[in-house]
Design a protein around this motif. Structure first.
Motif, short mmCIF file in Angstrom:
data_model
loop_
_atom_site.label_atom_id
_atom_site.label_comp_id
_atom_site.label_asym_id
_atom_site.label_seq_id
_atom_site.Cartn_x
_atom_site.Cartn_y
_atom_site.Cartn_z
N GLU A 1 -3.05 -3.71 -4.44
CA GLU A 1 -3.61 -4.45 -5.56
C GLU A 1 -4.31 -3.55 -6.57
OE1 GLU A 1 -6.16 -7.58 -4.29
OE2 GLU A 1 -4.62 -8.64 -3.14
N LYS A 2 -4.97 -2.52 -6.04
CA LYS A 2 -5.74 -1.65 -6.93
C LYS A 2 -5.76 -0.22 -6.39
CE LYS A 2 -10.15 -2.78 -4.69
NZ LYS A 2 -9.52 -3.53 -3.58
N ILE A 3 -6.11 0.70 -7.27
CA ILE A 3 -6.27 2.10 -6.88
C ILE A 3 -7.60 2.25 -6.16
CG2 ILE A 3 -6.61 4.44 -7.75
CD1 ILE A 3 -4.71 3.69 -10.07
N ILE A 4 -7.57 2.78 -4.94
CA ILE A 4 -8.78 2.92 -4.15
C ILE A 4 -9.28 4.36 -4.08
CG2 ILE A 4 -8.39 0.87 -2.77
CD1 ILE A 4 -7.26 2.65 -0.55
N ASP A 5 -8.43 5.32 -4.47
CA ASP A 5 -8.85 6.72 -4.47
C ASP A 5 -7.88 7.50 -5.35
OD1 ASP A 5 -10.23 9.02 -3.91
OD2 ASP A 5 -9.45 9.27 -1.88
N SER A 6 -8.37 8.57 -5.92
CA SER A 6 -7.51 9.46 -6.71
C SER A 6 -8.09 10.86 -6.69
CB SER A 6 -7.38 8.97 -8.16
OG SER A 6 -8.65 8.95 -8.80
N ARG A 7 -7.25 11.83 -6.95
CA ARG A 7 -7.67 13.22 -6.95
C ARG A 7 -7.97 13.68 -8.38
NH1 ARG A 7 -10.06 14.88 -3.38
NH2 ARG A 7 -9.59 17.01 -4.01
N ALA B 1 0.84 -1.19 0.00
CA ALA B 1 0.00 0.00 0.00
C ALA B 1 0.88 1.25 0.00
CB ALA B 1 -0.92 0.00 1.22
N GLY B 2 0.39 2.29 -0.65
CA GLY B 2 1.13 3.54 -0.67
C GLY B 2 0.42 4.56 -1.55
N ILE B 3 0.98 5.73 -1.61
CA ILE B 3 0.47 6.80 -2.46
C ILE B 3 1.43 6.93 -3.64
CG2 ILE B 3 -0.04 9.26 -2.64
CD1 ILE B 3 -0.76 9.16 0.37
N ALA B 4 0.91 6.81 -4.85
CA ALA B 4 1.73 6.90 -6.06
C ALA B 4 1.42 8.21 -6.77
CB ALA B 4 1.45 5.72 -6.98
N CYS B 5 2.46 8.92 -7.15
CA CYS B 5 2.30 10.24 -7.76
C CYS B 5 3.08 10.35 -9.06
CB CYS B 5 2.81 11.33 -6.81
SG CYS B 5 2.13 11.27 -5.14
N ILE B 6 2.59 11.21 -9.92
CA ILE B 6 3.26 11.51 -11.18
C ILE B 6 3.60 12.99 -11.21
CG2 ILE B 6 3.05 11.58 -13.70
CD1 ILE B 6 1.00 9.29 -13.46
N LEU B 7 4.86 13.31 -11.43
CA LEU B 7 5.29 14.69 -11.64
C LEU B 7 6.16 14.72 -12.89
CD1 LEU B 7 6.23 16.11 -8.10
CD2 LEU B 7 4.18 16.57 -9.45
N SER C 1 0.71 16.47 -13.69
CA SER C 1 0.79 15.81 -12.38
C SER C 1 -0.48 15.04 -12.10
CB SER C 1 1.04 16.84 -11.27
OG SER C 1 -0.08 17.69 -11.08
N ASN C 2 -0.35 14.04 -11.24
CA ASN C 2 -1.49 13.21 -10.86
C ASN C 2 -1.10 12.40 -9.64
OD1 ASN C 2 -4.05 12.09 -11.01
ND2 ASN C 2 -3.91 11.62 -13.19
N SER C 3 -2.07 11.73 -9.02
CA SER C 3 -1.78 10.94 -7.82
C SER C 3 -2.89 9.94 -7.57
CB SER C 3 -1.63 11.85 -6.60
OG SER C 3 -2.87 12.45 -6.26
N CYS C 4 -2.58 8.93 -6.76
CA CYS C 4 -3.60 7.97 -6.35
C CYS C 4 -3.21 7.31 -5.04
CB CYS C 4 -3.82 6.90 -7.43
SG CYS C 4 -2.42 5.77 -7.65
N ASP C 5 -4.21 6.75 -4.37
CA ASP C 5 -4.03 5.96 -3.16
C ASP C 5 -4.20 4.50 -3.57
OD1 ASP C 5 -3.78 5.12 -0.58
OD2 ASP C 5 -5.59 6.07 0.19
N TYR C 6 -3.18 3.68 -3.29
CA TYR C 6 -3.10 2.31 -3.81
C TYR C 6 -3.03 1.34 -2.62
CZ TYR C 6 -0.94 -1.53 -6.57
OH TYR C 6 -0.64 -2.71 -7.18
N ASP C 7 -3.84 0.29 -2.66
CA ASP C 7 -3.90 -0.62 -1.51
C ASP C 7 -3.01 -1.85 -1.65
OD1 ASP C 7 -5.19 -2.29 -3.30
OD2 ASP C 7 -7.07 -2.39 -2.19
#
Length: 280
Positions: free
Chosen positions: A125-131, A107-113, A117-123
């Motif tokens: 196995e899958k993305i569980i939330d994103s902005r 699990a962790g937070i994955a970001c693109i810069l 830019s973009n980001s997501c909350d990852y459990d």
């Protein structure tokens, strides 16, 4: 033959897994279905090395910017099918690429810069939330286009240090008219604005250039990372050229608000290649 792609607005990293296990690579132009039609993307793809692979590709796994909405994914699939009518094609969001490459099965937070830019909350196995990621006009905090836009605004409004402005004039021969033509009349203004980040990075020892990145990273943390549940208890990972080449500033900006930055990669393509090799 299997083709894997990680595409942003400015560049695409391609990997080809050949039947004998050999891996070849290529870096080409970027694609984004929000700014290009399927026809435009297909024409650009014809100019890529892909043209030499026609008829021998069995599967294509494409991860790209702007590929979150089903209709945008369909446009990329259509562009690829123009070249590879017989191949099995899967298109996914670039956030999935970032999460798989940096978090793996944790699990962790994955970001693109990168350019954007973009980001997501990852459990794990899958993305569980994103902005929301509304693009370079309404968002992209911390991305190259965002930092470059602030830089060009300061140039136009004469709000950058004279030493920096003199170097900008000497290197780029900029005028307000040239900037406005690129931003309002030429294609891909986000790429144009982001192109100035190389200069800003080269001069990041200058307090003005340092603050451009630092303040933009703080805005990214505020509008993205700090909106996720238990954000301060999870590792925060990054992919993208802006994060990679300014990692010291990024880590300092994170540390100042109590965030733990774990992994920073310029590109997720190596991790994606390993991921798909294991599935063969």
């Amino acid at each position: 033959m299997i083709v894997i792609a990680d595409s942003g607005s400015s560049k695409t990293d391609w990997r080809v897994i050949h039947p004998d296990g050999k891996i070849t690579q290529h870096r080409g132009v970027g694609f984004n279905p929000y700014y290009q039609t399927s026809e435009e993307m297909a024409l650009q793809m014809r100019d890529e090395f892909l043209l030499n692979l026609q008829g021998s590709v069995k599967q294509i796994f494409y991860y790209g910017a702007g590929c979150s909405a089903p209709e945008r994914k369909a446009e990329v699939v259509q562009a690829l099918q123009t070249l590879f009518a017989e191949a099995h094609i899967e298109v996914d969001h670039d956030l999935s690429a970032a999460a798989h490459a940096t978090c793996g099965h944790e699990a962790g937070i994955a970001c693109i810069l990168g350019t954007g830019s973009n980001s997501c909350d990852y459990d794990g196995e899958k993305i569980i939330d994103s902005r929301p990621a509304p693009g370079y006009i309404l968002g992209d905090e911390g991305g190259g286009g965002y930092v470059g836009r602030k830089f060009l605004q300061d140039f136009i409004n004469d709000e950058m240090p004279q030493q920096i402005k003199s170097e900008v004039l000497s290197r780029f021969h900029l005028t307000r008219e040239i900037i406005q033509d690129h931003v309002y009349r030429q294609p891909f203004p986000n790429r144009y604005m982001a192109s100035f980040c190389r200069f800003i990075t080269e001069h990041s020892s200058n307090p003005y250039c340092y603050r451009l990145f630092y303040d933009s990273f703080q805005e990214f943390f505020s509008k993205h990372v700090r909106k996720y549940q238990d954000y301060d208890k999870k590792p925060v990972n990054f992919v993208g050229s802006i994060a990679h080449y300014n990692s010291d500033i990024l880590r300092k900006a994170a540390m100042d608000i109590g965030l733990h930055v774990k992994l920073i990669l310029e590109s997720p393509i190596a991790g994606l290649t390993l991921y798909h090799q294991k599935k063969l």
